[in-house]
Design a protein around this motif. Structure first.
Motif: not given
Length: 615
Positions: A159, A184, A187-189, A191-194
């Motif tokens: 990413t 939030k 965290w998404e970036k 652990y979810r690669g957002a």
């Protein structure tokens, strides 16, 4: 998506490219970058020559070599490569050949801010056989997986994460809830690669398309036409990944992808088989031209400055004076043709359909209402930046000494829209869905199209360069304006950059291309920030050395390319150095360390996989 490149009915076949020379300006306007070393006690700036270079990169500070129109016509063969029909029995590969190939591939591939989001594992013939068996079973394969590969490059991607994306973490939040919403998003970036923005998430795919197109040429140039590359991207992206998970996992095991690598977001994104070409697939050129083209490719740089238009006031005189030059209409036609050829090649889409799906909007001053549109676009991007700075959470900006707002303002330079030809490139997701082309595959195809189109312009800019000039044309591929526009789209209600021209097609802009006819290259400081750790730009990464991004798998295990295990020595050789196209001052004085030093001859001539036959 499989196509037969030899079939008469093949609709993806590229259209012929022709050489379009660029008329030099009047003799009195023929100027070059007059970079010199800072005098003792003089403050060094971005226009001064670097005092030295200590880098493992094969690039260095280079000048563009001039080529003849006949040589350019030969070079255009490399912009119309078809997929190979097969590989002959593998021959031995020497270390120096792999170095040249990587120098034109993963070590050179142009990326936004030179982000180190790619690395490569290269397999020998035995492991290439195992890889071929896995590749052959993949869903969505663009072409047959070929047997007899002499080596296979497996490219890993992750990413996009830079200081700019750190800044984006704090963009688009409401004042009263920003503490919670920033947390939030973090965290998404993590652990979810957002991604903060859709277009930021698309950047790795654009980079991979650029790399894929370059790797096809790299294999040919490094082998002087003897080897070809079969490159696969589609099975490793978009919807195809779900059906390929088990096979991809086995490929990951083959290249030694660890749990730590996976936790850091690394995943297989591209595989390139390289092998000895059959006679019909070989590319022929005059022997002396191959090395010259290699030296030319490593010399190319993005050109942001249009003399007399967008240089800063303190710039040397050669950047402040307009030149009587223009980009020929025939050249832009050929550049567009190169782009459509590439998009059709990488999406397996009929070429005429590719012309409809690849959205290109020209917005320069020579087009109707072009000047007004450019002013409106610049104003919009500036307004978005103002709103970003205004809305940044103070609880994050103040403790950093307003570093976030400074970086936001610094980014304005990346939104410069200067050039005789300016194009916005994009795609329509609904139209691609209707055409049966995966969105992510298409984005990679657009990256390849941008790469090939840019290279065509840059080659023409090297045809018969007059004495005392650096070039005749350059190009800048920019994601900055698109990303900034995306901030406006996502958070402030602004329209897409392509919305005015393609209002009824749900467009998504992805890149901006600016073409410039000029004779003076950009300030060398633009290059130094990519090579000198002490002067590295805040928003860029340094050019990597081979040992930092390439591993070679042999019977001894995985070894970084050009890092000797016993001595710890690393590369300081510059690729294609014998051509001598290195930056010097007006007196011919060299930058210490710029020409580098050759890797020891015994190591350069080492056969990497002795089980193959001698060439």
């Amino acid at each position: 998506m499989t196509t037969d490149p030899l079939a008469p009915e093949d609709l993806t076949a590229p259209k012929h490219l022709e050489v379009v020379p660029i008329e030099p300006p009047p003799v009195e306007q023929r100027i070059a970058r007059d970079a010199r070393f800072a005098a003792e006690g003089e403050k060094k700036d971005r226009y001064s020559l670097p005092s030295s270079l200590d880098s493992a990169s094969p690039v260095g500070y280079r000048t563009r070599p001039s080529i003849t129109a006949a040589q350019a016509a030969q070079a255009l063969k490399l912009l119309a490569l078809r997929r190979p029909t097969g590989f002959a029995a593998p021959r031995s590969l020497r270390e120096r050949e792999l170095f040249d190939e990587c120098s034109l591939g993963v070590l050179l591939s142009r990326q936004s801010t030179n982000y180190r989001g790619l690395k490569q594992v290269t397999l020998g013939p035995s492991d290439s056989g195992a890889a071929q068996q896995l590749l052959a079973k993949l869903v969505g394969l663009e072409a047959p997986a070929l047997s007899n590969a002499s080596h296979t490059h497996v490219v890993l991607s992750r990413t996009y994460r830079t200081p700019f994306t750190l800044l984006l973490t704090f963009v688009g939040h409401k004042p009263l809830t920003s503490l919670a919403t920033v947390a939030k998003r973090v965290w998404e970036k993590r652990y979810r690669g957002a991604s903060d923005l859709p277009t930021i998430g698309y950047l790795p795919s654009i980079h991979l398309g650029i790399l894929a197109d370059g790797m096809e040429r790299a294999a040919v140039i490094a082998s002087q036409g003897r080897r070809r590359a079969q490159v696969f991207m589609a099975p490793f992206c978009g919807k195809a990944v779900k059906g390929n998970r088990e096979l991809i996992a086995r490929l990951e095991s083959l290249v030694g992808l660890s749990s730590k690598d996976k936790a850091q977001g690394w995943q297989i994104a591209l595989v390139a088989q390289v092998g000895e070409a059959h006679a019909a697939d070989r590319v022929s050129m005059p022997p002396e031209l191959w090395r010259k083209l290699g030296a030319l490719l490593v010399s190319l740089r993005s050109e942001r400055i249009q003399p007399g238009v967008n240089a800063e006031e303190k710039a040397p005189a050669q950047y402040l004076t307009r030149q009587d030059m223009h980009v020929p209409e025939e050249l832009t036609t050929m550049a567009g043709r190169a782009a459509y050829n590439a998009f059709a090649h990488w999406t397996a889409c009929p070429r005429e359909r590719a012309k409809q799906l690849l959205l290109l909007d020209r917005v320069d001053v020579l087009t109707p209402n072009g000047k007004q549109r450019l002013r409106a676009m610049r104003a919009m991007l500036s307004e978005i930046t103002d709103r970003v700075v205004e809305k940044l959470p103070l609880w994050a900006d103040l403790p950093t000494g307003k570093a976030l707002s400074r970086n936001a303002n610094r980014g304005r330079k990346a939104f410069s829209l200067a050039g005789q030809r300016i194009y916005i490139a994009g795609l329509s997701e609904p139209e691609l869905r209707e055409a049966g082309i995966d969105w992510e595959v298409a984005i990679r195809g657009l990256g390849a199209a941008a790469c090939r189109s840019a290279l065509y312009v840059e080659l023409m800019g090297c045809v018969d360069i007059p004495e005392g000039c650096d070039l005749l044309a350059g190009i800048c591929l920019m994601a900055g304006p698109v990303n900034q526009n995306d901030i406006g789209k996502q958070y402030y209600g602004y329209p897409d950059l392509l919305a005015e021209t393609f209002a009824d097609r749900a467009p998504t802009s992805l890149l901006v291309w600016t073409l410039k006819a000029k004779t003076v290259a950009d300030p060398i400081g633009n290059e130094e920030q990519l090579l000198n750790a002490r002067r590295k730009g805040a928003l860029v990464d340094l050019r990597p050395g081979p040992h930092e991004v390439v591993k070679v798998k042999t019977k001894a295990g995985y070894s970084p390319l050009r890092k000797d295990r016993a001595s710890g020595s690393i590369n300081h050789e510059r690729a294609f150095a014998e051509l001598g196209n290195f930056v010097r001052d007006r007196e011919g004085l060299e930058i210490p360390g710029n020409q580098g030093s050759a890797w020891p001859e015994a190591w350069r001539n080492q056969i990497l996989w002795p089980e193959t036959s001698e060439a």
